[in-house]
Scaffold this motif. Structure first.
Motif, PDB file in Angstrom:
ATOM      1  N   GLU A 169       0.821  -1.209   0.000  1.00 22.86           N
ATOM      2  CA  GLU A 169       0.000   0.000   0.000  1.00 22.86           C
ATOM      3  C   GLU A 169       0.858   1.264   0.000  1.00 22.86           C
ATOM      4  OE1 GLU A 169      -2.912  -0.061   3.096  1.00 22.86           O
ATOM      5  OE2 GLU A 169      -3.680  -2.047   2.566  1.00 22.86           O
ATOM      6  N   MET A 170       1.948   1.255   0.762  1.00 23.53           N
ATOM      7  CA  MET A 170       2.792   2.441   0.825  1.00 23.53           C
ATOM      8  C   MET A 170       3.611   2.643  -0.443  1.00 23.53           C
ATOM      9  SD  MET A 170       4.034   2.697   4.819  1.00 23.53           S
ATOM     10  CE  MET A 170       4.850   1.104   4.826  1.00 23.53           C
ATOM     11  N   LEU A 171       3.896   1.568  -1.155  1.00 22.31           N
ATOM     12  CA  LEU A 171       4.632   1.695  -2.416  1.00 22.31           C
ATOM     13  C   LEU A 171       3.837   2.479  -3.458  1.00 22.31           C
ATOM     14  CD1 LEU A 171       6.299  -1.827  -2.783  1.00 22.31           C
ATOM     15  CD2 LEU A 171       7.465   0.370  -2.480  1.00 22.31           C
ATOM     16  N   ALA A 172       2.533   2.601  -3.237  1.00 18.64           N
ATOM     17  CA  ALA A 172       1.698   3.372  -4.161  1.00 18.64           C
ATOM     18  C   ALA A 172       1.872   4.876  -3.970  1.00 18.64           C
ATOM     19  CB  ALA A 172       0.230   2.990  -3.983  1.00 18.64           C
ATOM     20  N   GLU A 195       6.948   9.514  -5.135  1.00 19.84           N
ATOM     21  CA  GLU A 195       8.345   9.577  -4.721  1.00 19.84           C
ATOM     22  C   GLU A 195       8.569  10.696  -3.704  1.00 19.84           C
ATOM     23  OE1 GLU A 195      12.178   8.087  -4.637  1.00 19.84           O
ATOM     24  OE2 GLU A 195      10.404   7.292  -5.665  1.00 19.84           O
ATOM     25  N   VAL A 196       7.889  11.824  -3.917  1.00 14.48           N
ATOM     26  CA  VAL A 196       8.023  12.958  -2.995  1.00 14.48           C
ATOM     27  C   VAL A 196       7.543  12.558  -1.601  1.00 14.48           C
ATOM     28  CG1 VAL A 196       7.213  15.282  -2.454  1.00 14.48           C
ATOM     29  CG2 VAL A 196       7.815  14.688  -4.807  1.00 14.48           C
ATOM     30  N   GLU A 252      10.086  10.233   0.022  1.00 12.48           N
ATOM     31  CA  GLU A 252      11.321  10.892   0.427  1.00 12.48           C
ATOM     32  C   GLU A 252      11.140  11.717   1.697  1.00 12.48           C
ATOM     33  OE1 GLU A 252      12.698  13.113  -2.917  1.00 12.48           O
ATOM     34  OE2 GLU A 252      13.466  11.346  -3.981  1.00 12.48           O
ATOM     35  N   ALA A 253       9.902  11.950   2.093  1.00  7.84           N
ATOM     36  CA  ALA A 253       9.639  12.693   3.338  1.00  7.84           C
ATOM     37  C   ALA A 253       9.947  11.856   4.570  1.00  7.84           C
ATOM     38  CB  ALA A 253       8.186  13.154   3.371  1.00  7.84           C
ATOM     39  N   GLY A 254      10.197  10.574   4.363  1.00  9.65           N
ATOM     40  CA  GLY A 254      10.532   9.709   5.487  1.00  9.65           C
ATOM     41  C   GLY A 254       9.364   8.857   5.926  1.00  9.65           C
ATOM     42  N   LEU A 255       9.691   7.677   6.400  1.00  8.57           N
ATOM     43  CA  LEU A 255       8.656   6.704   6.754  1.00  8.57           C
ATOM     44  C   LEU A 255       7.743   7.206   7.866  1.00  8.57           C
ATOM     45  CD1 LEU A 255       7.720   3.891   5.955  1.00  8.57           C
ATOM     46  CD2 LEU A 255       9.249   2.931   7.675  1.00  8.57           C
ATOM     47  N   HIS A 256       8.292   7.962   8.804  1.00  7.12           N
ATOM     48  CA  HIS A 256       7.476   8.441   9.927  1.00  7.12           C
ATOM     49  C   HIS A 256       6.464   9.493   9.479  1.00  7.12           C
ATOM     50  CE1 HIS A 256       9.502   6.198  13.039  1.00  7.12           C
ATOM     51  NE2 HIS A 256      10.670   6.583  12.573  1.00  7.12           N
ATOM     52  N   LYS A 304      18.374   5.183   5.149  1.00  5.13           N
ATOM     53  CA  LYS A 304      17.467   4.473   4.246  1.00  5.13           C
ATOM     54  C   LYS A 304      17.660   2.976   4.405  1.00  5.13           C
ATOM     55  CE  LYS A 304      15.929   4.384  -0.595  1.00  5.13           C
ATOM     56  NZ  LYS A 304      16.213   4.830  -1.985  1.00  5.13           N
ATOM     57  N   LYS A 305      16.558   2.263   4.368  1.00 11.35           N
ATOM     58  CA  LYS A 305      16.613   0.815   4.449  1.00 11.35           C
ATOM     59  C   LYS A 305      15.641   0.241   3.426  1.00 11.35           C
ATOM     60  CE  LYS A 305      16.839  -2.983   7.768  1.00 11.35           C
ATOM     61  NZ  LYS A 305      16.774  -3.346   9.204  1.00 11.35           N
ATOM     62  N   GLY A 306      16.169  -0.511   2.488  1.00  9.38           N
ATOM     63  CA  GLY A 306      15.316  -1.043   1.430  1.00  9.38           C
ATOM     64  C   GLY A 306      14.738   0.081   0.591  1.00  9.38           C
ATOM     65  N   SER A 307      13.435   0.081   0.438  1.00 12.50           N
ATOM     66  CA  SER A 307      12.755   1.099  -0.379  1.00 12.50           C
ATOM     67  C   SER A 307      12.426   2.355   0.399  1.00 12.50           C
ATOM     68  CB  SER A 307      11.444   0.514  -0.943  1.00 12.50           C
ATOM     69  OG  SER A 307      11.690  -0.648  -1.698  1.00 12.50           O
ATOM     70  N   TRP A 308      12.744   2.374   1.698  1.00 12.65           N
ATOM     71  CA  TRP A 308      12.188   3.430   2.536  1.00 12.65           C
ATOM     72  C   TRP A 308      13.246   4.303   3.191  1.00 12.65           C
ATOM     73  CZ3 TRP A 308       7.457   3.613   1.206  1.00 12.65           C
ATOM     74  CH2 TRP A 308       6.800   2.438   0.823  1.00 12.65           C
ATOM     75  N   TRP A 309      12.988   5.631   3.135  1.00 11.64           N
ATOM     76  CA  TRP A 309      13.775   6.590   3.888  1.00 11.64           C
ATOM     77  C   TRP A 309      13.248   6.580   5.320  1.00 11.64           C
ATOM     78  CZ3 TRP A 309      18.062   8.968   2.207  1.00 11.64           C
ATOM     79  CH2 TRP A 309      18.285   9.002   0.824  1.00 11.64           C
ATOM     80  N   LEU A 310      14.110   6.209   6.266  1.00  9.55           N
ATOM     81  CA  LEU A 310      13.680   6.185   7.669  1.00  9.55           C
ATOM     82  C   LEU A 310      13.626   7.593   8.241  1.00  9.55           C
ATOM     83  CD1 LEU A 310      15.570   3.051   8.996  1.00  9.55           C
ATOM     84  CD2 LEU A 310      13.365   3.206   7.837  1.00  9.55           C
ATOM     85  N   ILE A 311      14.452   8.474   7.706  1.00  9.90           N
ATOM     86  CA  ILE A 311      14.368   9.893   8.015  1.00  9.90           C
ATOM     87  C   ILE A 311      14.251  10.636   6.694  1.00  9.90           C
ATOM     88  CG2 ILE A 311      15.696   9.693  10.146  1.00  9.90           C
ATOM     89  CD1 ILE A 311      18.126  10.683   8.684  1.00  9.90           C
ATOM     90  N   PRO A 312      13.713  11.850   6.673  1.00  7.67           N
ATOM     91  CA  PRO A 312      13.543  12.562   5.402  1.00  7.67           C
ATOM     92  C   PRO A 312      14.843  12.631   4.600  1.00  7.67           C
ATOM     93  CG  PRO A 312      12.376  13.704   7.139  1.00  7.67           C
ATOM     94  CD  PRO A 312      13.171  12.617   7.815  1.00  7.67           C
ATOM     95  N   LYS A 313      14.732  12.399   3.304  1.00  5.19           N
ATOM     96  CA  LYS A 313      15.902  12.395   2.433  1.00  5.19           C
ATOM     97  C   LYS A 313      16.663  13.717   2.525  1.00  5.19           C
ATOM     98  CE  LYS A 313      17.224  11.895  -2.442  1.00  5.19           C
ATOM     99  NZ  LYS A 313      16.713  11.654  -3.828  1.00  5.19           N
ATOM    100  N   GLU A 314      15.937  14.815   2.590  1.00  3.49           N
ATOM    101  CA  GLU A 314      16.574  16.136   2.635  1.00  3.49           C
ATOM    102  C   GLU A 314      17.456  16.281   3.869  1.00  3.49           C
ATOM    103  OE1 GLU A 314      15.248  20.853   2.849  1.00  3.49           O
ATOM    104  OE2 GLU A 314      13.769  19.316   2.327  1.00  3.49           O
ATOM    105  N   ILE A 315      16.957  15.811   5.005  1.00  2.00           N
ATOM    106  CA  ILE A 315      17.726  15.895   6.249  1.00  2.00           C
ATOM    107  C   ILE A 315      18.935  14.965   6.188  1.00  2.00           C
ATOM    108  CG2 ILE A 315      17.663  15.417   8.733  1.00  2.00           C
ATOM    109  CD1 ILE A 315      14.791  16.341   8.755  1.00  2.00           C
ATOM    110  N   ALA A 316      18.723  13.758   5.642  1.00  5.60           N
ATOM    111  CA  ALA A 316      19.814  12.791   5.538  1.00  5.60           C
ATOM    112  C   ALA A 316      20.954  13.337   4.684  1.00  5.60           C
ATOM    113  CB  ALA A 316      19.296  11.480   4.955  1.00  5.60           C
ATOM    114  N   LYS A 317      20.607  13.934   3.555  1.00  3.95           N
ATOM    115  CA  LYS A 317      21.631  14.498   2.666  1.00  3.95           C
ATOM    116  C   LYS A 317      22.336  15.660   3.328  1.00  3.95           C
ATOM    117  CE  LYS A 317      20.795  11.690  -0.771  1.00  3.95           C
ATOM    118  NZ  LYS A 317      21.795  10.649  -1.128  1.00  3.95           N
ATOM    119  N   SER A 318      21.570  16.472   4.060  1.00  5.72           N
ATOM    120  CA  SER A 318      22.130  17.629   4.742  1.00  5.72           C
ATOM    121  C   SER A 318      23.140  17.199   5.805  1.00  5.72           C
ATOM    122  CB  SER A 318      21.030  18.455   5.383  1.00  5.72           C
ATOM    123  OG  SER A 318      21.559  19.496   6.182  1.00  5.72           O
ATOM    124  N   GLU A 319      22.781  16.205   6.593  1.00  9.64           N
ATOM    125  CA  GLU A 319      23.672  15.711   7.650  1.00  9.64           C
ATOM    126  C   GLU A 319      24.911  15.059   7.045  1.00  9.64           C
ATOM    127  OE1 GLU A 319      23.495  16.037  10.996  1.00  9.64           O
ATOM    128  OE2 GLU A 319      21.850  17.415  10.549  1.00  9.64           O
TER     129      GLU A 319
END
Length: 306
Positions: A193-196, A199-200, A203-207, A286-301
């Motif tokens: 269901e979440m794979l539907a 992408e935006v 990328e906001a993160g799983l939480h 990121k783990k598998g298909s999912w960003w555990l934290i927002p992609k933007e924050i991950a890249k920034s850190e």
């Protein structure tokens, strides 16, 4: 300086285990598997525990629970406990003395976790004698030991048939046993269901994408969440929005704890005497298909570290 426990936890997250830890795990498994199951079965049957006197796992657990909740024969109870968990001889006198001074209350009242361990062990041996558990499968000795963890969990998940048979006998009304294939199936449903999502959104993160399990009470994971998780949908609390500036200040405040100086002997200081304790945990971005934290924050850190 981190405590020895924190240092060990950090190593284990990286799958870095010391030789002494490998040896301890090996010794523990060896101790569990060295029990002669056929001999245990014969010994218990000699005491009158047979398929005729004990017809179900409920009967077996009832006998075991009756023992640790009884005030009768405390010496025999503690002797069994010493034998099962290999209590060093030099500690046994103090343990008995402490129990004696308390007036020999039921072991389940005096030492609840010790009573739980003894109860599981007694149950296992009774079940062996009554042919409720096979004496031919040596791994049953290791598998039954997982029930020692039951007092520390809300949900016990397993795909082991022995656990499915026995674990429910030791759970409280506030705990649940979950058959692992059922949980895997429901987690796969949520993943589909979440794979539907776009992408935006992903990328906001799983939480942010799924702060709570998707579905309704007919779905296993949702039902478990509503029953056991704090802040479930049944909660009356309403999350208040936080401005980006407030979020930034909160993050900086929390990070200040990890950068604060510590005393060199902090590991030996009782936790009650410390103003604060900071324990760091490693979480992959990121783990598998999912960003555990927002992609933007991950890249920034990641950029800051580079």
């Amino acid at each position: 300086m981190n405590s020895p426990e924190a240092e060990a936890f950090n190593r284990w997250q990286k799958k870095d285990f010391q030789q002494v830890e490998h040896e301890a795990a090996s010794d523990w498994r060896s101790m569990l598997t060295n029990l002669n199951l056929p001999e245990v079965g014969r010994r218990m049957r000699a005491l009158g525990i047979t398929p005729q006197t004990c017809r179900s796992v409920k009967d077996a657990s009832g006998l075991a629970k009756g023992l640790v909740h009884s005030r009768h024969e405390p010496e025999d109870q503690i002797a069994l406990l010493f034998s099962f968990v290999n209590i060093p001889h030099h500690l046994q006198g103090n343990i008995i003395d402490r129990w004696s001074k308390a007036g020999f209350p039921p072991l389940a009242v005096h030492a609840p976790y010790a009573a739980h361990v003894l109860m599981v062990e007694i149950f296992f041996q009774i079940a062996l004698a009554a042919n409720l558990i096979s004496t031919e499968r040596a791994s049953n000795r290791v598998d039954i030991a997982y029930l020692f963890y039951l007092p520390f969990c809300h949900v016990f998940v397993s795909g082991d048939k022995l656990h499915k048979l026995c674990a429910p006998e030791f759970l409280t009304k506030q705990q649940d046993f979950v058959w692992a294939p059922d949980l895997k199936s429901d987690l796969a449903r949520m993943n589909r269901e979440m794979l539907a999502a776009s992408e935006v959104e992903r990328e906001a993160g799983l939480h942010n994408l799924a702060p709570r399990p998707l579905g309704d009470d007919s779905n296993l994971t949702v039902a478990l969440w509503n029953r056991h998780a704090p802040g479930s949908p049944k909660s009356k609390e309403v999350a208040l929005p936080m401005s980006p500036e407030a979020e930034r200040k909160l993050v900086e405040h929390l990070q200040s704890f990890t950068k604060a100086p510590t005393a060199p002997d902090v590991a030996s200081v009782p936790s009650d005497d410390l103003d604060s304790i900071s324990i760091e945990r490693l979480v992959p971005a990121k783990k598998g298909s999912w960003w555990l934290i927002p992609k933007e924050i991950a890249k920034s850190e990641s950029g800051k570290r580079d």
